[in-house]
Scaffold this motif. Structure first.
Motif, short mmCIF file in Angstrom:
data_model
loop_
_atom_site.label_atom_id
_atom_site.label_comp_id
_atom_site.label_asym_id
_atom_site.label_seq_id
_atom_site.Cartn_x
_atom_site.Cartn_y
_atom_site.Cartn_z
N TYR A 171 0.83 -1.21 0.00
CA TYR A 171 0.00 0.00 0.00
C TYR A 171 0.86 1.25 0.00
O TYR A 171 0.62 2.19 -0.78
N ALA A 172 1.89 1.30 0.86
CA ALA A 172 2.75 2.47 0.93
C ALA A 172 3.47 2.71 -0.39
O ALA A 172 3.65 3.87 -0.80
N ALA A 173 3.88 1.63 -1.06
CA ALA A 173 4.51 1.78 -2.37
C ALA A 173 3.52 2.38 -3.37
O ALA A 173 3.87 3.27 -4.16
N ALA A 174 2.28 1.90 -3.33
CA ALA A 174 1.26 2.43 -4.24
C ALA A 174 0.96 3.89 -3.94
O ALA A 174 0.73 4.69 -4.87
N VAL A 175 0.96 4.28 -2.67
CA VAL A 175 0.74 5.68 -2.30
C VAL A 175 1.85 6.55 -2.88
O VAL A 175 1.59 7.63 -3.43
N GLU A 176 3.09 6.09 -2.77
CA GLU A 176 4.22 6.86 -3.29
C GLU A 176 4.12 7.03 -4.81
O GLU A 176 4.55 8.06 -5.35
N ARG A 190 2.41 9.97 7.65
CA ARG A 190 1.25 10.87 7.59
C ARG A 190 0.58 10.80 6.21
O ARG A 190 -0.66 10.79 6.11
N ALA A 191 1.38 10.74 5.16
CA ALA A 191 0.81 10.64 3.81
C ALA A 191 0.02 9.35 3.65
O ALA A 191 -1.06 9.33 3.05
N ALA A 192 0.55 8.25 4.20
CA ALA A 192 -0.16 6.97 4.12
C ALA A 192 -1.47 7.02 4.88
O ALA A 192 -2.48 6.45 4.45
N GLN A 194 -7.26 -4.04 5.98
CA GLN A 194 -7.08 -4.72 4.69
C GLN A 194 -8.14 -4.27 3.69
O GLN A 194 -7.82 -4.04 2.51
N GLN A 195 -9.37 -4.10 4.14
CA GLN A 195 -10.42 -3.62 3.24
C GLN A 195 -10.13 -2.20 2.76
O GLN A 195 -10.38 -1.87 1.59
N ALA A 196 -9.59 -1.37 3.64
CA ALA A 196 -9.25 0.00 3.25
C ALA A 196 -8.14 0.01 2.20
O ALA A 196 -8.18 0.81 1.25
N ILE A 197 -7.16 -0.87 2.35
CA ILE A 197 -6.09 -0.98 1.36
C ILE A 197 -6.67 -1.41 0.01
O ILE A 197 -6.32 -0.85 -1.04
N VAL A 213 7.70 3.15 5.41
CA VAL A 213 8.89 3.87 4.96
C VAL A 213 9.64 3.08 3.89
O VAL A 213 10.05 3.62 2.86
N SER A 214 9.84 1.78 4.12
CA SER A 214 10.55 0.98 3.12
C SER A 214 9.73 0.85 1.84
O SER A 214 10.30 0.85 0.73
N GLY A 215 8.39 0.78 1.96
CA GLY A 215 7.55 0.75 0.77
C GLY A 215 7.69 2.03 -0.04
O GLY A 215 7.76 1.99 -1.28
N ALA A 216 7.75 3.18 0.64
CA ALA A 216 7.90 4.45 -0.05
C ALA A 216 9.27 4.56 -0.74
O ALA A 216 9.37 5.00 -1.88
#
Length: 492
Positions: A67-72, A154-156, A329-332, A479-482
């Motif tokens: 999810y964090a990677a997709a946000v970035e 915060r962005a996530a 998980q549903q939110a993701i 953080v690592s996903g971003a």
């Protein structure tokens, strides 16, 4: 799912010729040795279809790191595809996002004296050279890694279709009566922050037939822990076992079943009326609830309880079989859908590579197999729960056959007892096994060299990080996903 772009049967797997669609298991590939390495086509059924999909960035995994990677990448203009075989550890989330608990915080330290996550991060960077935070911080170069962590978390939280609230730190009640620190929590739990309580008079609400939450035990546990605090957070506590309509006499109620019942308006209204009747003439200030207050309507349920009772109402954190985890998980999944990110429910089982670049992956999806061509790949498959770490004769990451590391050294054929400790409550070294990365989040081989230039890793799959026992799992994942996403976009 309809495959995209130029659909045709794939012809090669890691440099080995494939046989026709009707070939039996093991022929051709097995002779070439490919199936032994990748575990591909041994389960292949005659007549199965192998189609081709093209994408810019392929993310393996569907949890918080993915999810964090997709946000970035959300505004990058890149085409993103997610492959996940099942919900991973994110579906077990307690409701809290732990960012960085201090490794020197003692279990009996007073809640009011708990350090902030920034102080915890500082201690991790100072003491744990191989921790993912320490590795990624070496790539920041400006000495402002803590600000980077804060911005990415915060962005996530801001774009997640689930309301999260921040505190630094929070002292949160769990459903088994302990109190743990965290930095972010689902909004339904914000009023369970004991650091904000001042001489609170709390009613702990249980539900008969729901053994996961013992209201009397939790009440006694909170009062006992209050005795060790200098500040009076808790004045007194009571407990109530509330009968839920249509569930009287039931035993061993499951969390998700209970949450789905409470999502129904008629069930919640009847429960709310019973709570109001019980509170008449009493002087409680807080209502502490089991973490099953709906899945779809949690916000409305908590707002209604606060309004009709006049109390600060909150769920506790959850243990395993987590309703808050399913909400996350549903939110993701909703985020992926709203951003038109294609998600394949399947398992990556093999790949093509030319030199140090991955060209494509093979994904099992039911009785079909898809070939996914990608310009960059992010590995976010988790640890043991998600299947990102395995020991099958030797320790390895199963998709790309990456070596696993523990405390800076590559694992080979060590047995589980060799990387374990006897005490159940002790920190278990094997839980920190994972893929080693450089500051650009690229996985390394046994000689600490980059394996593939367009492969990046994030989340619990990383080495020297124990998501089960260290309180920094969400922070490391985000953080690592971003970082992995930023670097993946840079190599396109």
């Amino acid at each position: 799912m309809e495959p995209r772009r130029g659909l045709r049967p794939a012809q090669r797997l890691h440099g080995k010729e494939l046989e026709g669609e009707g070939a039996g298991p093991g022929r051709g590939l097995l002779a070439a040795g490919g199936a032994l390495l990748l575990g591909v086509f041994q389960r292949r059924e005659p007549g199965s279809v192998l189609m081709e999909i093209n994408t810019d960035i392929l993310i393996l995994g569907g949890g918080l790191a993915a999810y964090a990677a997709a946000v970035e990448l959300r505004d990058s203009g890149r085409e993103v595809t997610v492959v996940a075989k099942a919900p991973g550890a994110s579906a077990l989330n307690s409701g809290a996002w732990d960012i960085a608990d201090s490794p020197i915080r003692g279990p009996r330290d007073e809640w009011a004296e708990w350090p902030s996550w920034r102080e915890g991060l500082k201690e991790i960077l100072r003491r744990q050279e191989g921790h993912p935070y320490s590795v990624l911080a070496r790539g920041s170069g400006d000495g402002k890694f803590a600000d980077f962590v804060a911005a990415k978390v915060r962005a996530a939280a801001e774009v997640l279709p689930l309301e999260m609230t921040e505190g630094d730190p929070l002292a949160l009640v769990t459903d088994f009566g302990t109190v743990k620190p965290s930095a972010w929590v689902q909004a339904s739990m914000r009023d369970a922050d004991l650091r904000r309580w001042q001489r609170a008079k709390v009613l702990v609400l249980g539900i008969p037939g729901f053994p996961n939450f013992n209201a009397r035990f939790l009440r006694h546990s909170l009062l006992e822990q209050q005795e060790r605090q200098a500040k009076s957070h808790l004045d007194f506590a009571g407990s109530l076992d509330l009968e839920i309509p249509d569930l009287q006499g039931r035993v061993s109620l499951k969390p998700v079943e209970l949450a789905q019942r409470l999502d129904r308006e008629e069930t919640f209204v009847a429960a709310g009326q019973a709570i109001v009747r019980y509170l008449e003439g009493k002087v409680y200030t807080h209502l502490l609830l089991p973490p099953v207050m709906g899945i779809e309507n949690t916000r409305a349920i908590l707002e209604a309880l606060r309004r009709i009772t006049g109390l600060a109402a909150a769920e506790t954190l959850s243990g395993p079989m987590s309703v808050p985890g399913w909400r996350l998980q549903q939110a993701i999944e909703k985020f992926f859908h709203h951003r038109d990110i294609e998600r394949l429910e399947g398992e990556a089982v093999g790949f093509d590579a030319e030199g140090r670049r991955i060209k494509s992956l093979y994904v099992h999806q039911g009785d079909q197999r898809h070939k996914v061509r990608a310009k960059a790949v992010i590995l976010a498959t988790g640890k043991y729960v998600g299947g990102g770490v395995a020991r099958r004769g030797r320790w390895k990451e199963p998709v790309f056959n990456l070596p696993l590391f523990l405390q800076g050294k590559a694992l080979r054929a060590q047995t589980l007892p060799q990387v374990s400790r006897p005490g159940v409550a002790e920190r278990q070294p094997f839980l920190g096994a994972g893929a080693a990365i450089n500051p650009m989040a690229q996985p390394l081989d046994a000689d600490h060299e980059v394996v593939y230039d367009n492969l990046f890793a994030a989340g619990a799959v990383l080495a020297d990080f124990n998501p089960a026992q260290e309180r920094c799992a969400a922070g490391v994942s985000i953080v690592s996903g971003a970082v992995a996403a930023r670097q993946a976009a840079a190599v396109l």
